[in-house]
Design a protein around this motif. Structure first.
Motif, PDB file in Angstrom:
ATOM      1  N   MET A  60      -0.431 -13.192 -15.214  1.00 10.36           N
ATOM      2  CA  MET A  60      -1.557 -12.253 -15.252  1.00 10.36           C
ATOM      3  C   MET A  60      -1.311 -11.141 -14.226  1.00 10.36           C
ATOM      4  O   MET A  60      -1.065 -11.413 -13.057  1.00 10.36           O
ATOM      5  N   ALA A  61      -1.342  -9.896 -14.656  1.00  8.24           N
ATOM      6  CA  ALA A  61      -1.056  -8.755 -13.782  1.00  8.24           C
ATOM      7  C   ALA A  61      -2.190  -8.525 -12.782  1.00  8.24           C
ATOM      8  O   ALA A  61      -3.366  -8.673 -13.119  1.00  8.24           O
ATOM      9  N   LEU A  62      -1.812  -8.160 -11.580  1.00  2.28           N
ATOM     10  CA  LEU A  62      -2.800  -7.860 -10.548  1.00  2.28           C
ATOM     11  C   LEU A  62      -3.107  -6.366 -10.562  1.00  2.28           C
ATOM     12  O   LEU A  62      -2.299  -5.549 -11.004  1.00  2.28           O
ATOM     13  N   SER A  63      -4.294  -6.018 -10.052  1.00  2.00           N
ATOM     14  CA  SER A  63      -4.652  -4.601  -9.984  1.00  2.00           C
ATOM     15  C   SER A  63      -3.901  -3.908  -8.849  1.00  2.00           C
ATOM     16  O   SER A  63      -3.782  -2.694  -8.823  1.00  2.00           O
ATOM     17  N   ILE A  64      -3.402  -4.692  -7.887  1.00  2.00           N
ATOM     18  CA  ILE A  64      -2.629  -4.136  -6.781  1.00  2.00           C
ATOM     19  C   ILE A  64      -1.158  -4.114  -7.194  1.00  2.00           C
ATOM     20  O   ILE A  64      -0.482  -5.140  -7.232  1.00  2.00           O
ATOM     21  N   LYS A  65      -0.658  -2.924  -7.508  1.00  2.00           N
ATOM     22  CA  LYS A  65       0.739  -2.798  -7.930  1.00  2.00           C
ATOM     23  C   LYS A  65       1.593  -2.067  -6.899  1.00  2.00           C
ATOM     24  O   LYS A  65       2.796  -2.237  -6.853  1.00  2.00           O
ATOM     25  N   LYS A  66       0.947  -1.214  -6.099  1.00  2.00           N
ATOM     26  CA  LYS A  66       1.696  -0.452  -5.101  1.00  2.00           C
ATOM     27  C   LYS A  66       0.918  -0.453  -3.790  1.00  2.00           C
ATOM     28  O   LYS A  66      -0.248  -0.051  -3.753  1.00  2.00           O
ATOM     29  N   LEU A  67       1.572  -0.917  -2.752  1.00  2.00           N
ATOM     30  CA  LEU A  67       0.897  -1.166  -1.479  1.00  2.00           C
ATOM     31  C   LEU A  67       1.628  -0.448  -0.353  1.00  2.00           C
ATOM     32  O   LEU A  67       2.850  -0.529  -0.248  1.00  2.00           O
ATOM     33  N   LEU A  68       0.885   0.258   0.490  1.00  2.00           N
ATOM     34  CA  LEU A  68       1.488   0.954   1.625  1.00  2.00           C
ATOM     35  C   LEU A  68       1.204   0.189   2.916  1.00  2.00           C
ATOM     36  O   LEU A  68       0.046  -0.054   3.259  1.00  2.00           O
ATOM     37  N   ILE A  69       2.261  -0.191   3.618  1.00  2.00           N
ATOM     38  CA  ILE A  69       2.149  -0.809   4.940  1.00  2.00           C
ATOM     39  C   ILE A  69       2.491   0.271   5.954  1.00  2.00           C
ATOM     40  O   ILE A  69       3.608   0.789   5.961  1.00  2.00           O
ATOM     41  N   SER A  70       1.558   0.633   6.797  1.00  2.00           N
ATOM     42  CA  SER A  70       1.765   1.750   7.725  1.00  2.00           C
ATOM     43  C   SER A  70       2.534   1.323   8.981  1.00  2.00           C
ATOM     44  O   SER A  70       2.102   1.546  10.116  1.00  2.00           O
ATOM     45  N   GLN A  71       3.690   0.714   8.744  1.00  2.00           N
ATOM     46  CA  GLN A  71       4.599   0.312   9.807  1.00  2.00           C
ATOM     47  C   GLN A  71       6.027   0.547   9.332  1.00  2.00           C
ATOM     48  O   GLN A  71       6.275   0.648   8.129  1.00  2.00           O
ATOM     49  N   PRO A  72       7.003   0.597  10.269  1.00  2.00           N
ATOM     50  CA  PRO A  72       8.400   0.731   9.848  1.00  2.00           C
ATOM     51  C   PRO A  72       8.838  -0.491   9.038  1.00  2.00           C
ATOM     52  O   PRO A  72       8.305  -1.584   9.210  1.00  2.00           O
ATOM     53  N   LYS A  73       9.807  -0.294   8.174  1.00  2.00           N
ATOM     54  CA  LYS A  73      10.326  -1.387   7.358  1.00  2.00           C
ATOM     55  C   LYS A  73      10.982  -2.439   8.251  1.00  2.00           C
ATOM     56  O   LYS A  73      11.742  -2.100   9.162  1.00  2.00           O
ATOM     57  N   PRO A  74      10.674  -3.722   8.041  1.00  2.00           N
ATOM     58  CA  PRO A  74      11.290  -4.787   8.852  1.00  2.00           C
ATOM     59  C   PRO A  74      12.810  -4.758   8.754  1.00  2.00           C
ATOM     60  O   PRO A  74      13.369  -4.448   7.693  1.00  2.00           O
ATOM     61  N   ALA A  75      13.458  -5.055   9.863  1.00  2.00           N
ATOM     62  CA  ALA A  75      14.923  -5.020   9.894  1.00  2.00           C
ATOM     63  C   ALA A  75      15.535  -6.133   9.056  1.00  2.00           C
ATOM     64  O   ALA A  75      16.587  -5.968   8.452  1.00  2.00           O
ATOM     65  N   SER A  76      14.855  -7.277   9.020  1.00  2.00           N
ATOM     66  CA  SER A  76      15.377  -8.429   8.280  1.00  2.00           C
ATOM     67  C   SER A  76      14.704  -8.568   6.918  1.00  2.00           C
ATOM     68  O   SER A  76      13.510  -8.328   6.777  1.00  2.00           O
ATOM     69  N   GLU A  77      15.500  -8.972   5.941  1.00  2.00           N
ATOM     70  CA  GLU A  77      14.955  -9.209   4.604  1.00  2.00           C
ATOM     71  C   GLU A  77      14.138 -10.497   4.564  1.00  2.00           C
ATOM     72  O   GLU A  77      13.367 -10.728   3.641  1.00  2.00           O
TER      73      GLU A  77
ATOM     74  N   TYR B  49      -1.179   4.888  -4.094  1.00  2.00           N
ATOM     75  CA  TYR B  49      -1.228   3.486  -3.670  1.00  2.00           C
ATOM     76  C   TYR B  49      -2.537   2.813  -4.094  1.00  2.00           C
ATOM     77  O   TYR B  49      -3.592   3.449  -4.134  1.00  2.00           O
ATOM     78  N   ASP B  50      -2.421   1.515  -4.370  1.00  2.00           N
ATOM     79  CA  ASP B  50      -3.609   0.717  -4.696  1.00  2.00           C
ATOM     80  C   ASP B  50      -4.198   0.080  -3.448  1.00  2.00           C
ATOM     81  O   ASP B  50      -5.349  -0.368  -3.453  1.00  2.00           O
ATOM     82  N   MET B  51      -3.384   0.031  -2.381  1.00  2.00           N
ATOM     83  CA  MET B  51      -3.857  -0.558  -1.126  1.00  2.00           C
ATOM     84  C   MET B  51      -3.154   0.105   0.051  1.00  2.00           C
ATOM     85  O   MET B  51      -1.972   0.434  -0.026  1.00  2.00           O
ATOM     86  N   LEU B  52      -3.909   0.320   1.138  1.00  2.00           N
ATOM     87  CA  LEU B  52      -3.367   0.867   2.381  1.00  2.00           C
ATOM     88  C   LEU B  52      -3.656  -0.133   3.497  1.00  2.00           C
ATOM     89  O   LEU B  52      -4.781  -0.623   3.614  1.00  2.00           O
ATOM     90  N   VAL B  53      -2.654  -0.399   4.317  1.00  2.00           N
ATOM     91  CA  VAL B  53      -2.843  -1.348   5.420  1.00  2.00           C
ATOM     92  C   VAL B  53      -2.563  -0.640   6.747  1.00  2.00           C
ATOM     93  O   VAL B  53      -1.492  -0.054   6.941  1.00  2.00           O
ATOM     94  N   PHE B  54      -3.546  -0.722   7.663  1.00  2.00           N
ATOM     95  CA  PHE B  54      -3.461  -0.016   8.944  1.00  2.00           C
ATOM     96  C   PHE B  54      -3.437  -0.994  10.116  1.00  2.00           C
ATOM     97  O   PHE B  54      -4.023  -2.079  10.050  1.00  2.00           O
ATOM     98  N   PHE B  55      -2.780  -0.552  11.199  1.00  2.00           N
ATOM     99  CA  PHE B  55      -2.632  -1.413  12.372  1.00  2.00           C
ATOM    100  C   PHE B  55      -3.136  -0.764  13.661  1.00  2.00           C
ATOM    101  O   PHE B  55      -3.033  -1.353  14.729  1.00  2.00           O
ATOM    102  N   SER B  56      -3.676   0.431  13.567  1.00  2.00           N
ATOM    103  CA  SER B  56      -4.203   1.102  14.761  1.00  2.00           C
ATOM    104  C   SER B  56      -5.208   2.174  14.359  1.00  2.00           C
ATOM    105  O   SER B  56      -5.139   2.706  13.246  1.00  2.00           O
TER     106      SER B  56
ATOM    107  N   ILE C 166      -9.328   2.068  -4.091  1.00  2.00           N
ATOM    108  CA  ILE C 166      -8.214   1.749  -3.200  1.00  2.00           C
ATOM    109  C   ILE C 166      -8.673   0.720  -2.160  1.00  2.00           C
ATOM    110  O   ILE C 166      -9.688   0.896  -1.495  1.00  2.00           O
ATOM    111  N   LYS C 167      -7.915  -0.360  -2.038  1.00  2.00           N
ATOM    112  CA  LYS C 167      -8.232  -1.397  -1.059  1.00  2.00           C
ATOM    113  C   LYS C 167      -7.658  -0.995   0.291  1.00  2.00           C
ATOM    114  O   LYS C 167      -6.592  -0.381   0.376  1.00  2.00           O
ATOM    115  N   ILE C 168      -8.376  -1.348   1.349  1.00  2.00           N
ATOM    116  CA  ILE C 168      -7.912  -1.032   2.700  1.00  2.00           C
ATOM    117  C   ILE C 168      -7.907  -2.297   3.553  1.00  2.00           C
ATOM    118  O   ILE C 168      -8.876  -3.058   3.591  1.00  2.00           O
ATOM    119  N   GLY C 169      -6.771  -2.518   4.218  1.00  2.00           N
ATOM    120  CA  GLY C 169      -6.625  -3.638   5.141  1.00  2.00           C
ATOM    121  C   GLY C 169      -6.510  -3.124   6.561  1.00  2.00           C
ATOM    122  O   GLY C 169      -5.877  -2.089   6.804  1.00  2.00           O
TER     123      GLY C 169
END
Length: 256
Positions: A1-18, A179-186, A205-208
């Protein structure tokens, strides 16, 4: 079943490790996660720092609340050609931050101290055992005053020194913001969102938000918070996201 959240923005640098929970969530729920910081940190120049009329060698101890502060402190010392004496003591918010000091100094327990819990109260307890030191606290132009307030109550001699600044990342006019969701840390991230997109309308748009200060900034800006961390149930944002995805997947599956 497809979710409504398909594209999500994390407002941090990409993690170095996979090997990171964000990538696990992306694969498990077929979500496109984009790492795009809304803010960035810039160093102060030596000329800008001198305007504060602070002499680093007047202090016998340095307090670090983040690894970023360590990087900018030693970068500035290098630019000013200051040789830090072996007698300098370092007090860090956590053991992780303390260990990071090895990038710049020979790590010796007799001159490196840290709190056990990551809370300002715990670090102040450690600092209070060395009350005769003169403390320098490298900070950003935007910083919390919780630690400084506690040090003042304990009558600890300290000075804050702005060594870096937090600025908004600029989004290009042609850059898609779908984006369907934005996540903030500050709170600065929320400020940057509104600066870059003054006509932003949240709608579906969902906000975390991570942290009480970030959540307050979002609420004050009239935004609806859909995901919040840390909580007893979700101490990390990745945990909060996982729980949100599970709930949404369950509701879609049940036809809600």
């Amino acid at each position: 079943m497809a979710l409504s959240i398909k594209k999500l923005l994390i407002s941090q640098p990409k993690p170095a490790s996979e090997k990171n929970p964000y990538f696990d969530i992306a694969e498990k729920y077929d979500v496109d996660i984009v790492f795009r910081p809304f803010i960035k940190v810039e160093p102060l120049t030596a000329k800008e720092f001198r305007q504060q009329r602070i002499s680093i060698l007047d202090y016998s101890a340095v307090v670090f609340t983040a690894r970023t502060a360590i990087d900018h402190f030693f970068h500035l010392c290098g630019e000013l050609r200051i040789c830090i004496p072996e007698t300098m003591k370092y007090f860090c918010m956590t053991e992780t931050i303390a260990v990071y000091l090895q990038k710049y100094i020979i790590y010796r327990k007799r001159k490196v101290f840290y709190g056990q819990t990551g809370k300002p109260e715990d670090l102040v307890t450690v600092i209070a055992k060395h009350s005769k030191e003169k403390y320098l606290i490298p900070v950003s132009d935007v910083h919390k005053d919780d630690l400084m307030h506690l040090l003042t109550l304990k009558k600890i001699h300290y000075t804050t020194a702005v060594m870096y600044r937090t600025v908004s990342n600029e989004f290009s006019k042609n850059e898609q913001f779908d984006y369907d969701m934005l996540v903030f840390f500050s709170p600065a991230g929320i400020t940057s969102l509104l600066k870059n997109f003054p006509d932003f309308k949240q709608q579906d748009i969902k906000i975390g938000c991570f942290g009480a200060a970030t959540a307050k900034a979002a609420t004050d800006a009239g935004l609806r918070i859909d995901i919040e961390a840390p909580t007893p149930e979700a101490p990390a944002m990745t945990t909060a996201l996982e729980l949100f995805m599970k709930r949404e997947y369950g509701e879609k599956k049940n036809g809600r």
